[in-house]
Design an enzyme around this catalytic site. Structure first.
Site, PDB file in Angstrom:
ATOM      1  CB  SER A  18      39.472  47.242  37.873  1.00  0.00           C
ATOM      2  OG  SER A  18      40.754  46.776  38.183  1.00  0.00           O
ATOM      3  CB  THR A  19      34.902  48.643  40.113  1.00  0.00           C
ATOM      4  OG1 THR A  19      35.085  47.234  40.183  1.00  0.00           O
ATOM      5  CG2 THR A  19      33.430  48.976  40.080  1.00  0.00           C
TER       6      THR A  19
ATOM      7  CE1 TYR B 179      42.675  43.704  41.784  1.00  0.00           C
ATOM      8  CE2 TYR B 179      42.895  46.050  41.312  1.00  0.00           C
ATOM      9  CZ  TYR B 179      42.231  44.844  41.130  1.00  0.00           C
ATOM     10  OH  TYR B 179      41.144  44.789  40.311  1.00  0.00           O
TER      11      TYR B 179
ATOM     12  CE  LYS C 141      39.579  43.737  44.121  1.00  0.00           C
ATOM     13  NZ  LYS C 141      39.395  44.832  43.145  1.00  0.00           N
TER      14      LYS C 141
END
Length: 287
Positions: A43-44, A132, A160
């Site tokens: 996402s980052t 994730y 995560k």
């Protein structure tokens, strides 16, 4: 596969193309800080506003910069299973330690479809997977009961957990009958995640202040909880300021002021305004 992993940002040039020079510089900067690994293309990294070929290019650049110095996880998540498999195969060929994937979104897929998606991806490569769990990003909550079932397959080695539900994080550790790595996902809750049993953390603000989170991790493991809390409070003061203006835009601005040209975020992210830029300049100066 434990400790502090930087969720890499993707630097862009003014025309929104990938800035290879800055990406390599960012990887090197984090290695100098002492990070334990990288989570690439999540996402980052603005992966969901990039093409598949661009995402693979980021995999290549980051791996070339890091070499074999630390474990690296490539995020390959997509709505399409075939697209995710294609990226996973690229990551394997480049020498990544593991792949990861957010659950397929938009269509509200049931658990059985999502489980098959994960099984298809991990079956396409010879490296393991870190699931994730990001309910806020894809609308699907990976529960402890789901985890207990899917982690019977030893090709899944970790998760995560990007959620404020730290009870769920603790339950992953309790209900899964073998050792796995659980990463805390929200930077502002790093210490809370560690206290609830996380083995490490993956975060975006680590791009420019990994040293703070490495200290939190060290102090926590040494039993110096008050010291860890003081550092978490310092980090959260910065994070709270970023939330006012847009976190990813702010992270890029701070790094640019620190000497790594990160460029803008991809549209539809809005550009950072004057007030935000001034606030980030002050943060960069303090760091």
């Amino acid at each position: 596969m434990k400790g502090i992993f930087t969720a890499l940002l993707t630097p862009f040039k003014e025309d929104y193309s990938i800035n290879e020079k800055s990406l390599k510089k960012l990887v090197e900067f984090n290695l100098e800080k002492g990070v334990n690994g990288f989570y690439v293309g999540g996402s980052t990294g603005e992966s969901m506003v990039m093409t598949a070929e661009e995402r693979k290019e980021v995999f290549r650049i980051a791996k070339e910069a890091a070499g074999d110095s630390v474990p690296m996880i490539a995020h390959c998540g997509a709505i399409s299973t075939d697209a995710a498999i294609d990226m996973a195969k690229t990551a394997e060929a480049l020498g990544y330690t593991a792949v990861s994937a957010v659950a397929p979104f938009y269509y509200s897929f049931p658990y059985q479809a999502i489980r098959q998606y994960y099984t298809d991806i991990v079956s396409s490569v010879n490296i393991p997977m870190v699931i994730y769990n990001f309910p806020g990003g894809n609308g699907f909550t990976f529960t402890a009961d789901y985890a207990a079932e899917i982690f019977e397959d030893e090709r899944f080695i970790g998760i995560k957990h990007t959620s404020a539900d730290l009870f769920a994080l603790q339950q992953f550790k309790q209900k899964i009958k073998r050792p796995i790595t659980v990463f805390n996902g929200f930077d502002e809750m790093c210490l809370g995640g560690l206290a609830m049993g996380a083995d490490g953390a993956i975060g975006s603000t680590y791009n420019f202040m990994a040293d703070k989170f490495l200290k939190i991790y060290k102090e926590f493991n040494n039993g110096e909880i008050e010291n860890a809390q003081a550092i978490q409070n310092e980090a959260n003061e910065i994070i709270a300021e970023m939330i006012k203006y847009g976190v990813f835009q702010c992270e890029k601005a701070v790094l640019t002021y620190m000497g790594i040209d990160m460029g803008p975020c991809r549209k539809p992210f809005l550009p950072l305004g004057r007030d935000g830029m001034e606030a980030m300049k002050k943060i960069a100066e303090k760091l």
